[in-house]
Scaffold this motif. Structure first.
Motif, PDB file in Angstrom:
ATOM      1  N   PRO A 355     -26.697 -26.755  43.331  1.00 42.51           N
ATOM      2  CA  PRO A 355     -25.523 -26.396  43.265  1.00 42.51           C
ATOM      3  C   PRO A 355     -24.912 -25.519  42.439  1.00 42.51           C
ATOM      4  O   PRO A 355     -24.773 -25.919  41.150  1.00 42.51           O
ATOM      5  CB  PRO A 355     -24.618 -27.847  44.260  1.00 42.51           C
ATOM      6  N   SER A 356     -23.481 -25.176  43.135  1.00 46.38           N
ATOM      7  CA  SER A 356     -22.797 -24.429  42.027  1.00 46.38           C
ATOM      8  C   SER A 356     -22.183 -25.811  41.618  1.00 46.38           C
ATOM      9  O   SER A 356     -21.348 -26.694  42.215  1.00 46.38           O
ATOM     10  CB  SER A 356     -22.243 -23.592  42.579  1.00 46.38           C
ATOM     11  N   GLY A 357     -21.781 -25.316  39.698  1.00 48.13           N
ATOM     12  CA  GLY A 357     -20.970 -26.651  39.516  1.00 48.13           C
ATOM     13  C   GLY A 357     -22.329 -27.628  38.734  1.00 48.13           C
ATOM     14  O   GLY A 357     -21.779 -28.582  37.668  1.00 48.13           O
ATOM     15  N   TYR A 358     -23.239 -27.556  39.407  1.00 47.95           N
ATOM     16  CA  TYR A 358     -24.298 -28.687  38.493  1.00 47.95           C
ATOM     17  C   TYR A 358     -25.192 -28.145  37.891  1.00 47.95           C
ATOM     18  O   TYR A 358     -25.844 -26.248  37.763  1.00 47.95           O
ATOM     19  CB  TYR A 358     -24.972 -29.196  39.889  1.00 47.95           C
ATOM     20  N   HIS A 359     -26.169 -28.127  37.074  1.00 51.40           N
ATOM     21  CA  HIS A 359     -27.584 -27.936  36.199  1.00 51.40           C
ATOM     22  C   HIS A 359     -28.500 -29.136  36.959  1.00 51.40           C
ATOM     23  O   HIS A 359     -28.287 -29.978  36.327  1.00 51.40           O
ATOM     24  CB  HIS A 359     -26.927 -28.138  35.076  1.00 51.40           C
ATOM     25  N   GLU A 364     -38.240 -37.655  31.434  1.00 47.69           N
ATOM     26  CA  GLU A 364     -39.547 -38.073  30.989  1.00 47.69           C
ATOM     27  C   GLU A 364     -40.197 -38.792  32.961  1.00 47.69           C
ATOM     28  O   GLU A 364     -39.277 -38.721  33.903  1.00 47.69           O
ATOM     29  CB  GLU A 364     -39.630 -39.450  30.426  1.00 47.69           C
ATOM     30  N   GLY A 365     -41.054 -38.568  32.256  1.00 49.42           N
ATOM     31  CA  GLY A 365     -41.809 -38.568  33.833  1.00 49.42           C
ATOM     32  C   GLY A 365     -41.969 -37.438  33.882  1.00 49.42           C
ATOM     33  O   GLY A 365     -42.710 -38.055  35.597  1.00 49.42           O
ATOM     34  N   GLY A 366     -41.696 -36.249  34.234  1.00 46.03           N
ATOM     35  CA  GLY A 366     -41.567 -35.282  35.526  1.00 46.03           C
ATOM     36  C   GLY A 366     -40.823 -35.274  36.677  1.00 46.03           C
ATOM     37  O   GLY A 366     -41.012 -35.114  37.127  1.00 46.03           O
ATOM     38  N   LEU A 367     -39.345 -36.051  36.323  1.00 47.06           N
ATOM     39  CA  LEU A 367     -38.251 -35.563  37.468  1.00 47.06           C
ATOM     40  C   LEU A 367     -37.316 -34.721  36.615  1.00 47.06           C
ATOM     41  O   LEU A 367     -36.988 -34.638  35.294  1.00 47.06           O
ATOM     42  CB  LEU A 367     -37.651 -37.668  37.387  1.00 47.06           C
ATOM     43  N   ALA A 368     -36.467 -34.233  37.792  1.00 43.59           N
ATOM     44  CA  ALA A 368     -35.304 -33.237  37.680  1.00 43.59           C
ATOM     45  C   ALA A 368     -34.752 -33.703  38.550  1.00 43.59           C
ATOM     46  O   ALA A 368     -35.190 -33.658  39.817  1.00 43.59           O
ATOM     47  CB  ALA A 368     -36.482 -31.481  37.399  1.00 43.59           C
ATOM     48  N   LEU A 369     -33.201 -33.196  38.383  1.00 38.90           N
ATOM     49  CA  LEU A 369     -32.591 -33.334  39.137  1.00 38.90           C
ATOM     50  C   LEU A 369     -31.063 -32.610  38.916  1.00 38.90           C
ATOM     51  O   LEU A 369     -30.766 -32.526  38.003  1.00 38.90           O
ATOM     52  CB  LEU A 369     -32.087 -34.728  39.944  1.00 38.90           C
ATOM     53  N   ASP A 490     -25.390 -37.607  46.455  1.00 39.44           N
ATOM     54  CA  ASP A 490     -26.030 -36.693  47.478  1.00 39.44           C
ATOM     55  C   ASP A 490     -27.111 -35.999  46.585  1.00 39.44           C
ATOM     56  O   ASP A 490     -28.212 -35.310  47.414  1.00 39.44           O
ATOM     57  CB  ASP A 490     -25.232 -36.297  48.893  1.00 39.44           C
ATOM     58  N   ALA A 491     -26.365 -34.993  45.883  1.00 38.99           N
ATOM     59  CA  ALA A 491     -26.469 -34.304  45.280  1.00 38.99           C
ATOM     60  C   ALA A 491     -27.663 -34.080  44.704  1.00 38.99           C
ATOM     61  O   ALA A 491     -28.791 -33.130  44.207  1.00 38.99           O
ATOM     62  CB  ALA A 491     -25.567 -33.168  44.612  1.00 38.99           C
ATOM     63  N   ALA A 492     -28.031 -34.993  43.097  1.00 38.57           N
ATOM     64  CA  ALA A 492     -28.835 -34.960  43.049  1.00 38.57           C
ATOM     65  C   ALA A 492     -30.070 -35.271  43.319  1.00 38.57           C
ATOM     66  O   ALA A 492     -31.698 -35.778  42.938  1.00 38.57           O
ATOM     67  CB  ALA A 492     -28.401 -36.264  41.947  1.00 38.57           C
ATOM     68  N   VAL A 493     -30.006 -36.939  45.121  1.00 42.55           N
ATOM     69  CA  VAL A 493     -31.571 -37.384  45.808  1.00 42.55           C
ATOM     70  C   VAL A 493     -31.481 -35.669  46.228  1.00 42.55           C
ATOM     71  O   VAL A 493     -32.994 -35.783  46.299  1.00 42.55           O
ATOM     72  CB  VAL A 493     -31.158 -37.872  45.724  1.00 42.55           C
ATOM     73  N   LYS A 494     -30.611 -35.366  46.542  1.00 46.86           N
ATOM     74  CA  LYS A 494     -31.500 -34.304  47.523  1.00 46.86           C
ATOM     75  C   LYS A 494     -32.372 -33.007  46.571  1.00 46.86           C
ATOM     76  O   LYS A 494     -33.274 -32.508  47.139  1.00 46.86           O
ATOM     77  CB  LYS A 494     -30.373 -33.207  48.437  1.00 46.86           C
ATOM     78  N   GLY A 495     -31.373 -32.930  45.913  1.00 48.73           N
ATOM     79  CA  GLY A 495     -32.182 -32.313  44.816  1.00 48.73           C
ATOM     80  C   GLY A 495     -33.341 -32.048  44.075  1.00 48.73           C
ATOM     81  O   GLY A 495     -33.987 -32.060  42.894  1.00 48.73           O
ATOM     82  N   ILE A 496     -33.931 -33.488  43.883  1.00 43.48           N
ATOM     83  CA  ILE A 496     -34.755 -34.077  42.847  1.00 43.48           C
ATOM     84  C   ILE A 496     -36.008 -33.460  43.227  1.00 43.48           C
ATOM     85  O   ILE A 496     -36.788 -32.414  44.306  1.00 43.48           O
ATOM     86  CB  ILE A 496     -35.215 -35.250  43.117  1.00 43.48           C
TER      87      ILE A 496
END
Length: 500
Positions: A355-359, A364-369, A490-496
Motif C-alpha cells: 500500500p501507499s505509505g508502506y514499504h 529472517e526465515g523468508g518472511l516479508a510484509l 491488516d495491511a501487514a498480514v494481508k501483504g505477507i
C-alpha cells in the motif's frame, strides 16, 4: 403527552422517535453531557400487567443491556448505559442512522444473493461473538438487523437474549421469540442453543433472496406447525447461498450447518455476483472461525508463543515482554489475505501490492510484509522484531519460529491468558479463537489492557506454513486510536510474502 424534547435521567434529551417494537420505543436523543447522538430505548408497560409481570419486563430490559454489553463486536449494537426514567429502565445505545433489513425487504421485495450474503456474513459474525460470550440472541429476524447508512450491518434488540448461568424469565411451556423465526426444536419445547439462532439466520436469508418466508401459512399456528413438521420449498433465487440455506433449515439441530461452515459459505457467496451498490461492509475484528482446526502451537523452547506483556506501555521505551497467539481473517475478501505460501498442492495466490505509505520489510526465515514508512525497526530478545511508530506508543511485532505443538488456543486458555491477566493490569479478552489463514490452521487473540497512562488494545495472528514454520504478527496501540492503527495490522498480514 409526547415525550419529544423530554430530558431522560438528567442527560439524554429525546429528539426523534426512530422505531417502535413490542417491548419499547427507540428515540434518537442528544447526550447533553458528551454532546453526541445516542439511541434511547424506553420500555413499554401494558396497563393490564400484574406486578410480577412488570418486574419480569424490567429484568428483561436490564438483561438486554447486559447481554449486548458482554459482546464486543463491530456488528453488535453498543450499549452505553441503563438509566431510570419515571420508574422504568431505559437502555442507552449507540445511534446508527439506518434502516432495518425488514424495511428494505418490504420496499424491494428481495436482495441479490451476494448482497444478502454480505449482510448474512455480518450477522453470522455477530452471532458467533454472542455465542462465544455465552449469549443466545433468540430473536434473529430482518427487523432486528440494522443496515447503517455508513455501510455497517448491525444485529440489535437483545431483549429476549439469554445468558449462560442466568435463571430463566420464562414460564414452563412459554415460547419466547417471533414464531415465524423460531427453530423447530424450540416449538417442541427444547432448550435454546446456538443452533436455534442459526436456524433463524437461515430463515432470514431465505426471506432475503426469495422475498417470502419459507414456511408462511395463513395463521401463526399453521406457520408454527409447518416449521415443526413440513418441508420448505427449495430456494430458487439463492444462487451460491442455496446450499447454506438448505443446511441452516435442517430441522434436526444436530445436523444443522454449524457456525464456522456458515461463515465460510457466506464469505464465498459474498464474493460472487455483481456489486449491489449498498456499500455493506463486513467489519470483523476477530475474523470468523472458518474451521475448528488446530492453530499454530507453542515453541519448543518452552517459552510458548507469547510472553504476554505490552510491547509499548505508555512510553517510547520498548519493553521486552510481548504477546502472541491469535488469528485474523478478512470476511470482506474471503477471509484470506493473499501472498502467503499456500498449503501443499494449492496454487499460490496473487500477492497484493504494497500500500501507499508502506514499504516491504524483510525478516529472517523468508518472511516479508508491509510496514508503515517512518516506523523504526528494533530487534527484541528472543529473535522478535518490532517496528515502532514515531510516538513510541504503537508497534508492530513479527516473529518467525519453528513449529512445535498442537493447539495454541487451548494452550492460551490454559496458561497464557492467566499469565497475561497477571502481567497486564485491566486485561480483558475481546476475542480468542481457532480459525484458518489462507487455508492453513491459525488462531486469533485480541484483548485490551491498562498501560501506565492509557488503555491499550492488542491483536495478534499466528499461522503455520506447510513446512511447519510458525509466523506471528502482533500490533499494540492506544485503545482510543485503535481504528486509526488497526489497518496497519491488516495491511501487514494481508501483504505477507514468504520466501520473499
Amino acid at each position: 403527552m409526547s415525550d419529544l424534547g423530554r430530558l431522560v435521567a438528567g442527560r439524554y434529551r429525546l429528539a426523534e422517535r426512530v422505531g417502535r417494537g413490542g417491548m419499547g420505543t427507540v428515540w434518537r436523543a442528544e447526550d447533553e453531557l458528551l454532546g453526541r447522538h445516542v439511541a434511547v430505548k424506553k420500555l413499554h408497560v401494558p396497563p393490564h400487567l400484574d406486578d410480577d409481570e412488570i418486574r419480569t419486563l424490567h429484568e428483561r430490559t436490564r438483561r438486554e443491556a447486559r447481554s449486548a454489553a458482554r459482546i464486543t463486536h463491530a456488528h453488535v449494537i453498543v450499549v452505553h448505559d441503563v438509566v431510570d426514567d419515571e420508574g422504568l429502565p431505559c437502555i442507552v445505545m449507540e445511534y446508527i442512522p439506518s434502516v432495518t433489513l425488514g424495511d428494505v425487504l418490504a420496499e424491494r421485495g428481495s436482495l441479490a444473493p451476494a448482497e444478502a450474503a454480505r449482510h448474512g456474513l455480518a450477522m453470522a459474525a455477530a452471532l458467533r461473538a454472542a455465542h462465544d460470550a455465552g449469549v443466545l440472541h433468540r430473536d434473529v429476524k430482518p427487523a432486528n438487523v440494522l443496515l447503517g447508512h455508513d455501510g455497517r450491518t448491525v444485529l440489535t434488540d437483545f431483549g429476549i437474549a439469554v445468558e449462560s448461568g442466568t435463571p430463566s424469565l420464562t414460564r414452563t411451556g412459554e415460547l419466547i421469540g417471533s414464531v415465524r423465526y423460531l427453530a423447530p426444536e424450540r416449538l417442541r419445547s427444547a432448550e435454546p442453543s446456538p443452533a436455534c439462532d442459526l436456524w433463524s439466520l437461515g430463515v432470514t436469508l431465505y426471506e432475503a433472496v426469495e422475498g417470502r418466508h419459507p414456511f408462511e401459512r395463513g395463521t401463526a399456528m399453521e406457520t408454527a406447525y409447518a416449521i415443526a413438521t413440513e418441508p420448505h420449498a427449495p430456494p430458487r433465487a439463492a444462487g451460491e447461498l442455496a446450499p447454506l440455506i438448505e443446511g441452516l433449515l435442517v430441522k434436526d439441530p444436530e445436523h444443522r450447518t454449524p457456525a464456522h461452515e456458515a461463515e465460510r459459505l457466506l464469505r464465498r457467496a459474498a464474493a460472487t455476483g455483481p456489486g449491489t451498490g449498498t456499500g455493506t461492509a463486513v467489519i470483523d475484528p476477530a475474523g470468523p472461525a472458518s474451521v475448528p482446526a488446530p492453530a499454530a502451537p507453542a515453541r519448543r523452547d518452552g517459552r510458548g508463543t507469547g510472553r504476554r506483556a505490552a510491547l509499548w506501555c505508555g512510553s517510547a521505551a520498548v519493553v521486552a515482554g510481548c504477546v502472541t497467539g491469535g488469528v485474523l481473517l478478512w470476511p470482506g475478501d474471503g477471509g484470506e489475505a493473499s501472498g502467503a505460501r499456500p498449503a501443499t498442492g494449492a496454487s499460490r495466490p496473487a500477492v497484493p501490492p504494497v500500500p501507499s505509505g508502506y514499504h516491504l520489510a524483510r525478516q529472517e526465515g523468508g518472511l516479508a510484509l508491509p510496514v508503515r514508512d517512518g516506523w523504526t525497526r528494533k530487534n527484541l530478545p528472543g529473535g522478535d522484531v518490532a517496528y515502532i511508530d514515531p510516538t513510541g506508543l504503537v508497534g508492530l511485532r513479527v516473529n518467525v519460529a519453528e513449529f512445535a505443538g498442537s493447539d495454541p488456543v487451548e494452550h492460551w486458555r490454559r496458561t497464557e491468558e492467566s499469565q497475561t491477566r497477571r502481567d497486564n493490569p485491566g486485561y480483558e479478552r475481546v476475542r480468542m479463537a481457532a480459525t484458518t489463514f489462507r487455508g492453513a490452521p491459525a488462531g486469533y487473540w485480541e484483548f485490551t489492557f491498562d498501560g501506565k497512562a492509557r488503555k491499550f488494545r492488542a491483536v495478534e495472528m499466528a499461522f503455520s506454513d506447510d513446512d511447519g514454520t510458525q509466523y506471528v504478527v502482533y500490533l499494540s496501540a492506544p485503545n482510543e486510536r485503535w481504528k486509526q492503527y488497526r489497518p496497519v495490522f491488516d495491511a501487514a498480514v494481508k501483504g505477507i510474502r514468504l520466501d520473499g
